[in-house]
Design an enzyme around this catalytic site. Structure first.
Site, PDB file in Angstrom:
ATOM      1  N   GLY A  72       1.648  -2.682  -4.078  1.00  0.00           N
ATOM      2  CA  GLY A  72       0.588  -2.918  -3.057  1.00  0.00           C
ATOM      3  C   GLY A  72       0.885  -4.046  -2.727  1.00  0.00           C
TER       4      GLY A  72
ATOM      5  N   PRO B  59       6.953  -5.568  -4.422  1.00  0.00           N
ATOM      6  CG  PRO B  59       8.366  -6.087  -5.820  1.00  0.00           C
ATOM      7  CD  PRO B  59       7.107  -6.347  -5.608  1.00  0.00           C
TER       8      PRO B  59
ATOM      9  CB  CYS C 173       6.908  17.854  22.279  1.00  0.00           C
ATOM     10  SG  CYS C 173       8.183  17.690  23.582  1.00  0.00           S
TER      11      CYS C 173
HETATM   12  C1  LIG Z   1       5.157   2.957  -3.916  1.00  0.00           C
HETATM   13  C2  LIG Z   1       5.307   2.357  -5.002  1.00  0.00           C
HETATM   14  C3  LIG Z   1       5.327   1.343  -5.263  1.00  0.00           C
HETATM   15  C4  LIG Z   1       5.703   0.133  -4.153  1.00  0.00           C
HETATM   16  O1  LIG Z   1       4.466  -0.172  -3.251  1.00  0.00           O
HETATM   17  P1  LIG Z   1       4.561  -1.185  -2.074  1.00  0.00           P
HETATM   18  O2  LIG Z   1       3.252  -0.834  -1.309  1.00  0.00           O
HETATM   19  O3  LIG Z   1       6.011  -0.906  -1.323  1.00  0.00           O
HETATM   20  O4  LIG Z   1       4.717  -2.454  -2.659  1.00  0.00           O
HETATM   21  C5  LIG Z   1       5.446   0.563  -6.616  1.00  0.00           C
HETATM   22  N1  LIG Z   1       5.067   1.543  -7.518  1.00  0.00           N
HETATM   23  C6  LIG Z   1       4.892   2.783  -7.584  1.00  0.00           C
HETATM   24  C7  LIG Z   1       4.721   3.724  -8.726  1.00  0.00           C
HETATM   25  C8  LIG Z   1       5.018   3.327  -6.137  1.00  0.00           C
HETATM   26  O5  LIG Z   1       4.595   4.745  -5.968  1.00  0.00           O
END
Ligand SMILES: *Cc1c(COP(=O)(O)O)cnc(C)c1O
Length: 406
Positions: free
Chosen positions: A263, A266, A335
């Protein structure tokens, strides 16, 4: 919260605020010409053609290390979400720095194993639809942990682990029913979302899991969404997770890991700012009151504006002497009216043949690219220590058509 956190290993401790860093941006002007870690983007366009994804490997490692430093006081493993950018060379760069991986499919595990067999022990496997073959692959590879998202999945995993006689360490991905202010498509932490197991029944499900010979409850996992700009929802979610961890320990379970999800963290945190989509202006045109800049890149190369209404800064690769600006829609050749990178954007006046850079395209850019409109997927280059390496060839038409049968 901090008390319990200090006692558990955080698999993906992701509370770092992305805004709090003041490092140099990897794409900046040298004189009047935009460069990636010192390498001119114009020269890269000439050598490799456009559209082209350009990444700064230096920046990816810098961000990774910055993130790890924030958690130096806690026993932790940083896990990069492979789906953000799954190009092998980028995974290799991260694997070499000891980074773990958060995967959501067997295919992503194959990618990780392709760059480092050793990294398997730092892999966590999330996702609501894991299949038996994917579980088998992960069990054989000896991954760190499965983030289980339903009771039905728990049953299947117990079966596969027993069959292969491989112990599966598990966390339940709990749904904390926390609202995170972000785009609805990337919010995942409410009960109405498909993700996770309702935190109110988690304790019961853990008890059931603990009875299975080949399952070992080892952690609790939570992921409430992406691009969350305040730490408050993370705090609320983790407070609930900590309560659960305490209960589970009372129940006699050896819970050692808290996976705090992504979030802020990473994979976007490592790769988003490190990547640019470099594109050439094909035409400009005026329809009534609107001006359009048509680029050779399109929504199939970078779908984030269409899918999440994402904002990408757009810079001319060559700064002109004149201060003249235009207000235009920047669009691709596909398109679809949804094929745009920006609408009513003020930018320096560009003309046919000019190069533009769409910034912050390193995450969820190439990994979401498609062949829509039978357009080849583009090439990628990685700049590291002042050296450039092409890490993906531009796809040919033959390669696009190769699976099809007449
Ligand atoms: C997508 C996801 C992340 C990473 O989210 P980011 O917004 O790229 O930091 C981490 N854990 C899970 C389970 C995810 O689905």
């Amino acid at each position: 919260m901090s008390e319990v956190k200090a006692k558990v290993n955080a698999v993906s401790p992701k509370s770092t605020n992305t805004q709090s860093t003041n490092q140099a941006r990897p794409f900046s002007y040298q004189g009047r010409s935009l460069a990636c870690s010192g390498v001119s983007l114009e020269s890269l366009a000439q050598k490799f053609g456009t559209p082209l994804y350009v990444y700064s490997g230096d920046q990816i490692l810098e961000r990774r290390n910055l993130f790890a430093r924030e958690f130096a006081g806690v026993d932790h493993t940083v896990c990069y979400a492979v789906k953000a950018n799954s190009s092998l060379a980028i995974l290799k760069l991260l694997a070499q720095s000891g980074t773990g991986f958060d995967i959501v499919s067997g295919g992503e595990l194959e990618r990780v194993l392709r760059v480092s067999k050793d990294a398997a022990k730092r892999v966590v496997f999330s996702g609501v639809g894991k299949q038996a073959a994917e579980m088998d692959l992960a069990l054989k590879a000896g991954i760190l942990m499965f983030n289980v998202e339903s009771e039905a999945e728990l049953e299947l995993l117990a079966e596969r682990a027993a069959k292969l006689k491989k112990k599966a360490r598990i966390a339940l991905r709990v749904n904390p029913d926390v609202f995170a202010e972000t785009h609805p498509y990337i919010s995942t932490g409410l009960r109405e979302h498909k993700f996770g197991i309702d935190i109110r029944i988690a304790r019961k499900v853990y008890r059931r899991a603990a009875k299975k010979q080949w399952l070992e409850p080892a952690g609790v996992s939570v992921h409430i969404g992406s691009q969350i700009r305040s730490t408050e929802p993370f705090g609320s979610a983790l407070a609930r997770v900590v309560d659960l961890v305490k209960q589970l320990r009372t129940d006699g379970l050896n819970i050692r890991y808290v996976d705090a999800g992504g979030g802020l963290g990473p994979g976007r945190f490592f790769v988003a700012q490190a990547g640019t989509l470099l594109s050439r202006v094909l035409y400009t045109k005026v329809n009534g009151t609107k001006t359009f800049v048509i680029t050779d890149a399109a929504m199939n190369d970078l779908i984030r504006p269409a899918l999440y209404q994402a904002h990408h800064e757009i810079l001319p690769v060559k700064q002109s002497m004149s201060k003249k600006t235009i207000v235009a829609d920047i669009v691709g050749p596909v398109c679809e009216s949804g094929d745009f990178f920006a609408r009513d954007r003020e930018l320096p006046a560009v003309k046919s043949g000019d190069l533009v850079a769409l910034l912050d395209a390193g995450a969820y850019g190439m990994s979401l690219a498609s062949n829509y409109n039978t357009r080849s997927r583009v090439a990628e280059v990685l700049v590291r220590n002042g050296k450039t390496k092409r890490i993906r060839r531009r796809e040919t038409v033959d390669e696009m058509l190769t699976q099809e049968v007449l």
